[in-house]
Design an enzyme around this catalytic site. Sequence first.
Site, PDB file in Angstrom:
ATOM      1  CE  LYS A 129      19.685 -40.196 -35.434  1.00 29.95           C
ATOM      2  NZ  LYS A 129      20.527 -39.041 -35.109  1.00 29.95           N
ATOM      3  CE  LYS A 176      21.479 -42.584 -32.914  1.00 29.08           C
ATOM      4  NZ  LYS A 176      22.121 -41.316 -33.089  1.00 29.08           N
TER       5      LYS A 176
HETATM    6  C1  PBG Z   1      21.750 -36.288 -33.176  1.00 30.50           C
HETATM    7  C2  PBG Z   1      21.854 -37.598 -32.500  1.00 30.50           C
HETATM    8  C3  PBG Z   1      20.894 -38.253 -31.715  1.00 30.50           C
HETATM    9  C4  PBG Z   1      21.512 -39.384 -31.203  1.00 30.50           C
HETATM   10  C5  PBG Z   1      22.802 -39.405 -31.710  1.00 30.50           C
HETATM   11  N1  PBG Z   1      22.986 -38.301 -32.526  1.00 30.50           N
HETATM   12  C6  PBG Z   1      19.537 -37.859 -31.308  1.00 30.50           C
HETATM   13  C7  PBG Z   1      18.457 -37.727 -32.261  1.00 30.50           C
HETATM   14  O1  PBG Z   1      18.554 -38.068 -33.437  1.00 30.50           O
HETATM   15  O2  PBG Z   1      17.445 -37.217 -31.809  1.00 30.50           O
HETATM   16  C8  PBG Z   1      20.891 -40.361 -30.266  1.00 30.50           C
HETATM   17  C9  PBG Z   1      21.832 -41.140 -29.431  1.00 30.50           C
HETATM   18  C10 PBG Z   1      21.255 -41.780 -28.244  1.00 30.50           C
HETATM   19  O3  PBG Z   1      20.039 -41.837 -28.031  1.00 30.50           O
HETATM   20  O4  PBG Z   1      22.065 -42.288 -27.435  1.00 30.50           O
HETATM   21  N2  PBG Z   1      21.211 -36.238 -34.422  1.00 30.50           N
END
Ligand code: PBG
Length: 322
Positions: free
Chosen positions: A194, A247
């Site tokens: 991520k 992601k």
């Molecule tokens: C929480 C999380 C996030 C997303 C999914 N889980 C946001 C972040 O890390 O700030 C992002 C998903 C999206 O942008 O659709 N940790």
Amino acid sequence: MRRLRRTESLRALVRETSVTPGDLIYPLFLCPGEGVRRPIGSMPGVFNLSIDEAVREAEEAARLGLGGLLLFGLPETKDEQGTGAYDDNGIVQRGLRALKVSGAAKNLVLIGDVCLCEYTSHGHCGMIAETRDGWTVDNDSSLKLLARTAVSQAKAGADVVAPSDMMDGRVAAIRKALDEEDCKDTPILSYASKFASAFYGPFREAADSAPQFGDRRSYQMDGANLREAMREIDLDLNEGADMILMKPAMPYLDVIRAARERTGVPIGAYQVSGEYSMLQAAFEKGWLDRDRATLESLLGIRRAGADFIVTYFAKDAAKLLG
Ligand code: PBG
């Protein structure tokens, strides 16, 4: 080459990649109240839903043949420790129970997002600790709370738990806690790679989870690093992840492809909020063909190697594919 492109039936016969509704996971943002359907400004077509509305949404998702739902929660109150995340009566836990009891989610895989950022007053994904030069998001004290969150969601009915916090060692901590708490059958879908991405912007409005100070670059990955993403995947699999999630998707298709070549475990990709919002903005301006661009964006992610896709387009795409 053109002989096989002449008719739609020929093209269909030789098509290498497909997208089906069952490949798609639809994210829902649960919020307190009843009859609430609050639009997210930066994400046309996406809403904060009270649990009763989420049940109706799940019924539609099941009718459309979607693969599952990914549940996020907006708690009534936030605090330093993110208590709402692991409260057995928290918003996601109540939502999971309602979805199970109503039967709405019978054919859907219910996935709980395991993270603290929606529940902490500071908006970070773990606990804040003071250090000599300021503050840090403390890894090990966060693990216990993440593990509690996963167990609490599994007991409330989550079919899968999906840690998105990016603390080190959280998959092992969650696996151990699930096993000890009689949730041996609950699989972990880890957000293995991520990246710290600008494309999460609209989500932070939807989930009310923007960090109140600093940013997430000390725990989410640097967008430049492919080899490091492979190390994250290896670590999560060694710690017991059953599936991995990559992601964002579109700016990182090469990472999805590399993951596909590295491991045989099921791989999901998250077409994140910013990917959705930028396409929606172009649709609104009439600059892109809505239906074709929606499906093409998903096909590209599947072609890169993802088995399933978390996407805000899930319902729209299923209708087009229907
Ligand atoms: C929480 C999380 C996030 C997303 C999914 N889980 C946001 C972040 O890390 O700030 C992002 C998903 C999206 O942008 O659709 N940790």
